[in-house]
Motif scaffolding. Sequence first.
Motif, PDB file in Angstrom:
ATOM      1  N   ALA A 218      25.403  67.705  -3.782  1.00  0.00           N
ATOM      2  CA  ALA A 218      25.554  68.918  -4.582  1.00  0.00           C
ATOM      3  C   ALA A 218      25.861  70.111  -3.679  1.00  0.00           C
ATOM      4  O   ALA A 218      26.728  70.946  -3.992  1.00  0.00           O
ATOM      5  N   ILE A 219      25.148  70.188  -2.545  1.00  0.00           N
ATOM      6  CA  ILE A 219      25.407  71.271  -1.587  1.00  0.00           C
ATOM      7  C   ILE A 219      26.824  71.172  -1.051  1.00  0.00           C
ATOM      8  O   ILE A 219      27.545  72.178  -0.961  1.00  0.00           O
ATOM      9  N   ARG A 220      27.258  69.959  -0.709  1.00  0.00           N
ATOM     10  CA  ARG A 220      28.614  69.789  -0.170  1.00  0.00           C
ATOM     11  C   ARG A 220      29.668  70.248  -1.171  1.00  0.00           C
ATOM     12  O   ARG A 220      30.622  70.940  -0.818  1.00  0.00           O
ATOM     13  N   VAL A 221      29.499  69.862  -2.410  1.00  0.00           N
ATOM     14  CA  VAL A 221      30.494  70.208  -3.433  1.00  0.00           C
ATOM     15  C   VAL A 221      30.521  71.717  -3.677  1.00  0.00           C
ATOM     16  O   VAL A 221      31.597  72.334  -3.732  1.00  0.00           O
ATOM     17  N   VAL A 222      29.345  72.320  -3.821  1.00  0.00           N
ATOM     18  CA  VAL A 222      29.282  73.763  -4.075  1.00  0.00           C
ATOM     19  C   VAL A 222      29.846  74.539  -2.888  1.00  0.00           C
ATOM     20  O   VAL A 222      30.636  75.485  -3.057  1.00  0.00           O
ATOM     21  N   MET A 223      29.476  74.147  -1.672  1.00  0.00           N
ATOM     22  CA  MET A 223      29.941  74.863  -0.483  1.00  0.00           C
ATOM     23  C   MET A 223      31.443  74.694  -0.280  1.00  0.00           C
ATOM     24  O   MET A 223      32.107  75.557   0.287  1.00  0.00           O
ATOM     25  N   LEU A 224      31.978  73.562  -0.756  1.00  0.00           N
ATOM     26  CA  LEU A 224      33.422  73.360  -0.667  1.00  0.00           C
ATOM     27  C   LEU A 224      34.172  74.421  -1.459  1.00  0.00           C
ATOM     28  O   LEU A 224      35.295  74.805  -1.113  1.00  0.00           O
ATOM     29  N   VAL A 225      33.545  74.927  -2.517  1.00  0.00           N
ATOM     30  CA  VAL A 225      34.143  75.984  -3.337  1.00  0.00           C
ATOM     31  C   VAL A 225      33.845  77.360  -2.755  1.00  0.00           C
ATOM     32  O   VAL A 225      34.702  78.241  -2.695  1.00  0.00           O
ATOM     33  N   VAL A 226      32.598  77.546  -2.300  1.00  0.00           N
ATOM     34  CA  VAL A 226      32.134  78.876  -1.890  1.00  0.00           C
ATOM     35  C   VAL A 226      32.654  79.274  -0.514  1.00  0.00           C
ATOM     36  O   VAL A 226      33.125  80.397  -0.302  1.00  0.00           O
ATOM     37  N   VAL A 227      32.574  78.369   0.447  1.00  0.00           N
ATOM     38  CA  VAL A 227      32.848  78.715   1.851  1.00  0.00           C
ATOM     39  C   VAL A 227      34.254  79.265   2.076  1.00  0.00           C
ATOM     40  O   VAL A 227      34.425  80.277   2.775  1.00  0.00           O
ATOM     41  N   PRO A 228      35.328  78.649   1.546  1.00  0.00           N
ATOM     42  CA  PRO A 228      36.667  79.167   1.864  1.00  0.00           C
ATOM     43  C   PRO A 228      36.979  80.539   1.281  1.00  0.00           C
ATOM     44  O   PRO A 228      37.985  81.156   1.650  1.00  0.00           O
TER      45      PRO A 228
ATOM     46  N   ARG B 128      37.551  83.875   3.657  1.00  0.00           N
ATOM     47  CA  ARG B 128      37.176  83.484   5.011  1.00  0.00           C
ATOM     48  C   ARG B 128      38.393  82.846   5.667  1.00  0.00           C
ATOM     49  O   ARG B 128      39.191  82.187   5.007  1.00  0.00           O
ATOM     50  N   SER B 129      38.530  83.054   6.979  1.00  0.00           N
ATOM     51  CA  SER B 129      39.670  82.477   7.687  1.00  0.00           C
ATOM     52  C   SER B 129      39.593  80.962   7.674  1.00  0.00           C
ATOM     53  O   SER B 129      38.508  80.377   7.559  1.00  0.00           O
ATOM     54  N   PRO B 130      40.739  80.277   7.790  1.00  0.00           N
ATOM     55  CA  PRO B 130      40.719  78.809   7.817  1.00  0.00           C
ATOM     56  C   PRO B 130      39.847  78.251   8.932  1.00  0.00           C
ATOM     57  O   PRO B 130      39.162  77.243   8.742  1.00  0.00           O
ATOM     58  N   ASP B 131      39.877  78.897  10.124  1.00  0.00           N
ATOM     59  CA  ASP B 131      39.049  78.416  11.232  1.00  0.00           C
ATOM     60  C   ASP B 131      37.571  78.494  10.890  1.00  0.00           C
ATOM     61  O   ASP B 131      36.808  77.550  11.133  1.00  0.00           O
ATOM     62  N   ALA B 132      37.140  79.636  10.347  1.00  0.00           N
ATOM     63  CA  ALA B 132      35.731  79.795   9.995  1.00  0.00           C
ATOM     64  C   ALA B 132      35.335  78.830   8.891  1.00  0.00           C
ATOM     65  O   ALA B 132      34.259  78.217   8.934  1.00  0.00           O
ATOM     66  N   ALA B 133      36.201  78.688   7.883  1.00  0.00           N
ATOM     67  CA  ALA B 133      35.901  77.762   6.786  1.00  0.00           C
ATOM     68  C   ALA B 133      35.774  76.338   7.299  1.00  0.00           C
ATOM     69  O   ALA B 133      34.872  75.592   6.901  1.00  0.00           O
ATOM     70  N   ARG B 134      36.666  75.960   8.207  1.00  0.00           N
ATOM     71  CA  ARG B 134      36.628  74.607   8.757  1.00  0.00           C
ATOM     72  C   ARG B 134      35.315  74.350   9.496  1.00  0.00           C
ATOM     73  O   ARG B 134      34.693  73.292   9.367  1.00  0.00           O
ATOM     74  N   SER B 135      34.864  75.322  10.283  1.00  0.00           N
ATOM     75  CA  SER B 135      33.621  75.153  11.034  1.00  0.00           C
ATOM     76  C   SER B 135      32.421  75.042  10.103  1.00  0.00           C
ATOM     77  O   SER B 135      31.546  74.194  10.289  1.00  0.00           O
ATOM     78  N   TRP B 136      32.380  75.928   9.109  1.00  0.00           N
ATOM     79  CA  TRP B 136      31.265  75.876   8.160  1.00  0.00           C
ATOM     80  C   TRP B 136      31.245  74.550   7.405  1.00  0.00           C
ATOM     81  O   TRP B 136      30.189  73.922   7.235  1.00  0.00           O
ATOM     82  N   LEU B 137      32.408  74.106   6.936  1.00  0.00           N
ATOM     83  CA  LEU B 137      32.453  72.880   6.148  1.00  0.00           C
ATOM     84  C   LEU B 137      32.133  71.648   6.986  1.00  0.00           C
ATOM     85  O   LEU B 137      31.552  70.676   6.484  1.00  0.00           O
ATOM     86  N   THR B 138      32.488  71.667   8.263  1.00  0.00           N
ATOM     87  CA  THR B 138      32.098  70.567   9.149  1.00  0.00           C
ATOM     88  C   THR B 138      30.585  70.485   9.267  1.00  0.00           C
ATOM     89  O   THR B 138      29.979  69.403   9.185  1.00  0.00           O
TER      90      THR B 138
END
Length: 478
Positions: free
Chosen positions: A19-29, A32-42
């Motif tokens: 659930a956290i992964r799915v929600v954060m996949l929507v919220v994080v980007p 936010r820059s692609p680099d930052a989003a990529r780091s957070w999602l990793t």
Amino acid sequence: MLLSESAAWAGAYLALEWAIRVVMLVVVPFRRSPDAARSWLTLVFFLPIPALAIYLVIGRPTYPRWRRDRFAKLPKLLAVATRQITHSHFCRRPSLPGNLEDPALLIETLGKFPTLAGNDVEICSDYEQLIDDIVSDINRAKRSVHLLFYIFADDATGRRVMEALGQAARRGVACRVLIDAVGSRRWSRQVVKTLTSHGVHVRLALPVGLLRRRSARADLRNHRKIAVIDSRIGYVGSQNIVDADLDPDVVNEELMVRVTGPVALELQAVFAADWFMETDQVLDAPVLFPHRAPGDGVVAQVLASGPDYPDAGVGLLVVALIHGARERVVITTPYFVPDEALLQALKTAVLRGVNVSLVVPDETDHLIVKMAQRSYYSELLHFGVRVHSYKGCFLHAKHITIDGEIALIGSSNVDIRSFVLNAEVSLIVYDRSTVQRLRLEQDRYFETSTVLTREAWENRSILTKTCENLARLAAPLL
């Protein structure tokens, strides 16, 4: 029964993680820059629950609403300062080649401060002499002394400055000091006590505390280094009020600028804004922003950046200046953790035939940052950027020269933290003689540096490369 309960808990835990992964996949980007989003999602993918906890603490590079609302009042509250600066007879466009005109206009758009002529600029690279100069100017002050520093230590250097401030306060000079609560945490209690006993008004910038009603985020810091004396003399650059050899293993080498002239009023305005943000007190008396008759001198302007200035990213300026360069770019910084826009700007500059050099210290005081920045060297060397690894002291200076036309000197590192998270201040000078004096310092760095070669750098061990690349994944979060 026990087995079924364990299975139920395990299923619930697994469902929570996904659930956290799915929600954060929507919220994080979002924004936010692609680099930052990529780091957070990793981080979220591998450690969803710890990632969520970290994200809730430091996930958004913004101040709380009360602070944003207070900052929105500043243009109206600092009307005298704004009017004096923007309507000054010193307002004058710099004479620049066409390729650098747009970056110069960008600075005013980002930071709202215009270019002002009539300034004298002095490069200060001698650590002890800089402290001598600040103390001397404080000793001659007649009306006001304003200091804003990330680190203000209770050591030999700090006590010299505190004694000068105390003497000035006893002469009737209005002395105000802002120090970052986290950067100066080792000494803040004693520094505040000493300065207060001397009659100096002192405040902590962005204080942090679990029980504090308006606690700041620990990672959003006021990283500026500013001194303004009598609204006429200003200092800006990389040096803090602390002994150079506070840590015997990391002896700092710095670079500051002492400027006299109307641009000091822009530094004064930055201090006044920060003072208001921390105290709710307005410093807008006409005596703090005096009018002066036009005179000779170089053209310069100030750029304040940070979360309080959402559209004033110093990173945007650095990228624009590099895109405008035609001959030579020299970047000196202790921390180099670029975003994709900056890497592409450096690459295209080299392809246009621009001579691009990066000067970084051989050793740094942050291991993860050190590994992250070294992960970029292979790419830079492949582009054709000359990477100079400075030996000896820890080179903490932060400045950039573009062709022979523009010098940028300030508190900002060339990393994502300075570009997004920290409150920073930069002085931009449009003057060939100033750039030439700064290039003498850069030439000295070159002489004391090892120039990295692509072949030798690629011979690092697999373990070293792996650690550096793992640290690079966290670069947007540093």
